[in-house]
Design an enzyme around this catalytic site. Structure first.
Site, PDB file in Angstrom:
ATOM      1  N   ASP A  12      -1.047  -3.665  -3.352  1.00 35.11           N
ATOM      2  CA  ASP A  12      -1.724  -4.634  -2.503  1.00 35.11           C
ATOM      3  C   ASP A  12      -2.741  -3.850  -1.688  1.00 35.11           C
ATOM      4  O   ASP A  12      -2.432  -2.769  -1.163  1.00 35.11           O
ATOM      5  CB  ASP A  12      -0.728  -5.306  -1.566  1.00 35.11           C
ATOM      6  CG  ASP A  12       0.211  -6.277  -2.283  1.00 35.11           C
ATOM      7  OD1 ASP A  12       0.193  -6.326  -3.530  1.00 35.11           O
ATOM      8  OD2 ASP A  12       0.959  -6.987  -1.585  1.00 35.11           O
ATOM      9  N   HIS A  45       2.089   1.144  -7.953  1.00 35.68           N
ATOM     10  CA  HIS A  45       2.605   0.970  -9.305  1.00 35.68           C
ATOM     11  C   HIS A  45       1.611   1.467 -10.350  1.00 35.68           C
ATOM     12  O   HIS A  45       0.439   1.708 -10.040  1.00 35.68           O
ATOM     13  CB  HIS A  45       2.905  -0.518  -9.535  1.00 35.68           C
ATOM     14  CG  HIS A  45       3.933  -1.083  -8.601  1.00 35.68           C
ATOM     15  ND1 HIS A  45       5.189  -1.461  -9.015  1.00 35.68           N
ATOM     16  CD2 HIS A  45       3.908  -1.332  -7.264  1.00 35.68           C
ATOM     17  CE1 HIS A  45       5.883  -1.916  -7.976  1.00 35.68           C
ATOM     18  NE2 HIS A  45       5.115  -1.853  -6.898  1.00 35.68           N
ATOM     19  N   SER A  60      -2.142   3.002   4.099  1.00 37.22           N
ATOM     20  CA  SER A  60      -2.965   4.136   3.718  1.00 37.22           C
ATOM     21  C   SER A  60      -3.946   3.742   2.631  1.00 37.22           C
ATOM     22  O   SER A  60      -4.404   2.610   2.590  1.00 37.22           O
ATOM     23  CB  SER A  60      -2.099   5.313   3.286  1.00 37.22           C
ATOM     24  OG  SER A  60      -2.875   6.495   3.337  1.00 37.22           O
TER      25      SER A  60
END
Length: 300
Positions: A99, A155, A256
């Protein structure tokens, strides 16, 4: 005109205050303190810290696997319930590994990429590898910024094999837009990892997760040493992990950035523009059929 000047002055003052509070304080001390506080499981401390986090950050826990958390840290690094992030299955698409908000993006030119508009930095400095920096010349890149309230795990953007990981020690600057405008080559200063992967068609690419202020931790779930990268001393760690598209690679312990360096021929998905909000699994980069299989070579 005075009204416009006043508005611009207020914006400037707000940016100055934000920068002061998040970057001029003792960053390492604040990071260690936050790391300790976030792991406290005492119910009053836990509930207060999670409440403050939700008050000041745009946090949505509706898709979390768990309904309650032992600590603020547990909420930061939460897993998602199954099916919460559909993954685009088109094999010519590299999906967003996290995200994120899409930041600077474009093509590596003369060994440089953009931090923000008008602020380039050397790719070789980010990677601490001159040869690998040259190998990405002409390739597309995309900068993905995770805010403090977002889902913090990242991911695999495609079916891939991880070939190596190198941890690079660094500072803990905030990576928000204000700091990116004011701190030259910020990503090259912060703690980060250089993850070299090879896609199923043989093309090589690089992912660079960059840690930031406060908890600042960076963990890799596919690597034996991934729970304590700082103990590896900057050595290049060979790896043979194979991950399917959408499989977890690791997590940040605060918001981050991930810099995605694509294989040759890939371009940004045409529906995206800077500032776009992405969810893990959505299309990020696409490869034309003529470019698939082209390789960056065996640069380590």
């Amino acid at each position: 005109m005075m009204t416009l000047r006043s508005a611009l002055g207020r914006i400037g003052a707000q940016e100055d205050l934000n920068f002061l509070l998040t970057n001029r304080l003792p960053r390492r001390l604040a990071t260690r303190a936050m790391g300790w506080i976030s792991r406290i499981e005492q119910p009053l401390v836990r509930d207060a810290s999670i409440g403050l986090w939700r008050l000041f950050c745009d946090v949505d826990l509706a898709d979390a696997k768990e309904e309650r958390f032992a600590s603020l840290h547990a909420a930061f690094v939460r897993e998602l319930r199954p099916g919460a992030r559909p993954v685009a299955q088109d094999p010519s698409v590299l999906v967003s590994p996290s995200d994120a908000l899409l930041g600077a993006h474009g093509t590596v030119a003369a060994g440089q990429v953009l931090q923000v508009k008008g602020s380039p930095y050397r790719l070789a400095d980010l990677l601490q590898d001159e040869a690998l920096g040259r190998a990405h010349e002409g390739c597309a890149y995309a900068t993905l910024r995770l805010t403090a309230g977002m889902y913090h795990r990242f991911h695999a953007p495609a079916d891939l094999a991880v070939e190596s990981v190198r941890h690079l020690w660094g500072d803990t600057w905030n990576v928000n837009p204000i700091a990116l405008k004011r701190v030259e080559a910020l990503f090259c200063r912060n703690e980060r990892a250089v993850i070299r992967v090879r896609l199923g068609d043989g093309a090589a690419m690089t992912l660079v997760p960059v840690a930031a202020i406060l908890v600042a931790g960076l963990k890799l779930s596919f690597l034996r040493e991934g729970g304590d990268l700082r103990a590896t001393g900057g050595r290049t760690l060979p790896c043979t992990a194979r991950l399917s598209k959408g499989a977890e690679m690791g997590w940040f312990e605060h918001g981050s950035t991930i810099v995605v360096l694509a294989p040759p021929g890939y371009t940004l998905d045409p529906t995206l523009c800077e500032g776009a909000r992405l969810r893990m699994g959505e299309p990020l980069l696409r490869a034309p059929a003529t470019a698939r299989g082209k390789d960056l070579g065996d640069v380590r």
